[in-house]
Write a protein that holds these residues in place. Sequence first.
Motif, short mmCIF file in Angstrom:
data_model
loop_
_atom_site.label_atom_id
_atom_site.label_comp_id
_atom_site.label_asym_id
_atom_site.label_seq_id
_atom_site.Cartn_x
_atom_site.Cartn_y
_atom_site.Cartn_z
N ARG A 138 2.29 9.49 1.79
CA ARG A 138 2.00 8.56 0.69
C ARG A 138 0.57 8.07 0.86
O ARG A 138 0.15 7.75 1.96
CB ARG A 138 2.93 7.34 0.75
N ARG A 139 -0.16 7.98 -0.26
CA ARG A 139 -1.54 7.50 -0.22
C ARG A 139 -1.67 6.36 -1.22
O ARG A 139 -1.38 6.52 -2.40
CB ARG A 139 -2.51 8.62 -0.57
N TYR A 140 -2.09 5.20 -0.74
CA TYR A 140 -2.19 3.99 -1.55
C TYR A 140 -3.64 3.60 -1.73
O TYR A 140 -4.42 3.68 -0.80
CB TYR A 140 -1.45 2.84 -0.86
N ASP A 141 -3.95 3.11 -2.93
CA ASP A 141 -5.31 2.60 -3.15
C ASP A 141 -5.30 1.07 -3.02
O ASP A 141 -4.24 0.45 -2.85
CB ASP A 141 -5.88 3.06 -4.49
N SER A 142 -6.47 0.47 -3.10
CA SER A 142 -6.60 -0.97 -2.85
C SER A 142 -5.86 -1.83 -3.87
O SER A 142 -5.53 -2.98 -3.56
CB SER A 142 -8.08 -1.36 -2.81
N THR A 143 -5.57 -1.32 -5.05
CA THR A 143 -4.83 -2.13 -6.03
C THR A 143 -3.43 -2.45 -5.52
O THR A 143 -2.87 -3.48 -5.89
CB THR A 143 -4.74 -1.42 -7.40
N MET A 144 -2.88 -1.60 -4.68
CA MET A 144 -1.54 -1.85 -4.14
C MET A 144 -1.56 -3.05 -3.19
O MET A 144 -0.59 -3.80 -3.13
CB MET A 144 -1.00 -0.62 -3.40
N LEU A 145 -2.66 -3.25 -2.48
CA LEU A 145 -2.78 -4.41 -1.60
C LEU A 145 -2.75 -5.69 -2.42
O LEU A 145 -2.06 -6.65 -2.06
CB LEU A 145 -4.05 -4.31 -0.75
N ASP A 146 -3.47 -5.70 -3.53
CA ASP A 146 -3.46 -6.86 -4.42
C ASP A 146 -2.07 -7.13 -4.97
O ASP A 146 -1.59 -8.26 -5.00
CB ASP A 146 -4.45 -6.67 -5.58
N ARG A 147 -1.40 -6.06 -5.41
CA ARG A 147 -0.06 -6.21 -5.98
C ARG A 147 0.93 -6.71 -4.91
O ARG A 147 1.76 -7.57 -5.19
CB ARG A 147 0.41 -4.89 -6.57
N LEU A 148 0.81 -6.18 -3.69
CA LEU A 148 1.66 -6.67 -2.61
C LEU A 148 1.41 -8.15 -2.33
O LEU A 148 2.34 -8.89 -2.03
CB LEU A 148 1.44 -5.85 -1.33
N GLY A 149 0.17 -8.58 -2.44
CA GLY A 149 -0.15 -9.99 -2.25
C GLY A 149 0.55 -10.87 -3.28
O GLY A 149 1.09 -11.93 -2.94
N VAL A 150 0.57 -10.43 -4.52
CA VAL A 150 1.26 -11.17 -5.57
C VAL A 150 2.76 -11.19 -5.30
O VAL A 150 3.41 -12.24 -5.40
CB VAL A 150 0.96 -10.57 -6.97
N ILE A 151 3.31 -10.05 -4.94
CA ILE A 151 4.75 -9.96 -4.66
C ILE A 151 5.13 -10.89 -3.51
O ILE A 151 6.09 -11.66 -3.61
CB ILE A 151 5.16 -8.50 -4.33
N GLN A 152 4.37 -10.84 -2.42
CA GLN A 152 4.68 -11.67 -1.26
C GLN A 152 4.54 -13.16 -1.58
O GLN A 152 5.38 -13.96 -1.17
CB GLN A 152 3.79 -11.29 -0.07
N ALA A 153 3.50 -13.52 -2.30
CA ALA A 153 3.31 -14.93 -2.66
C ALA A 153 4.47 -15.41 -3.52
O ALA A 153 5.01 -16.51 -3.30
CB ALA A 153 1.98 -15.12 -3.38
#
Length: 144
Positions: free
Chosen positions: A39-54
């Motif tokens: 699996r290869r993730y780009d930086s937008t996934m980090l932002d989305r994970l931040g929203v999900i976790q918050a």
Amino acid sequence: MEAWTIGQLARKAGIRASAIRFYESVGLLAKPPRSSGWRRYDSTMLDRLGVIQAARDLGFSLGEIKTLLDGFPEDTPPSARWEALARKKLPEVDAHAQRILAMKKLLEAGLNCDCEDVEECIDSRGEACLPTQDIEANLPLGTK
């Protein structure tokens, strides 16, 4: 744009790789492209994970998070998304706050409890635990 493995993304997000797989399985994250089977993730996934976790940390359900992120037409501004979610969620939060305040009152009353039966305390929502005011001594309520 840099692409990360699931382990790299998990470390950057401060979560386990299994959480990322779970978010993919429930549709909060899109299945990423693969390169050589990874699996290869780009930086937008980090932002989305931040929203999900918050949102999870604040008590939003997975369904509510999915609605917030994906449940509106793409051109819906974030303010409209929040307004729709707030109208639905605020009554629930208010009810929860009332339950918490009732529990706090019961626990505080329990600090001075002389009841012989815990049912008496709970049935009275802590009122039975409060000492009666000694009128002759003119003592303030809550002192023994």
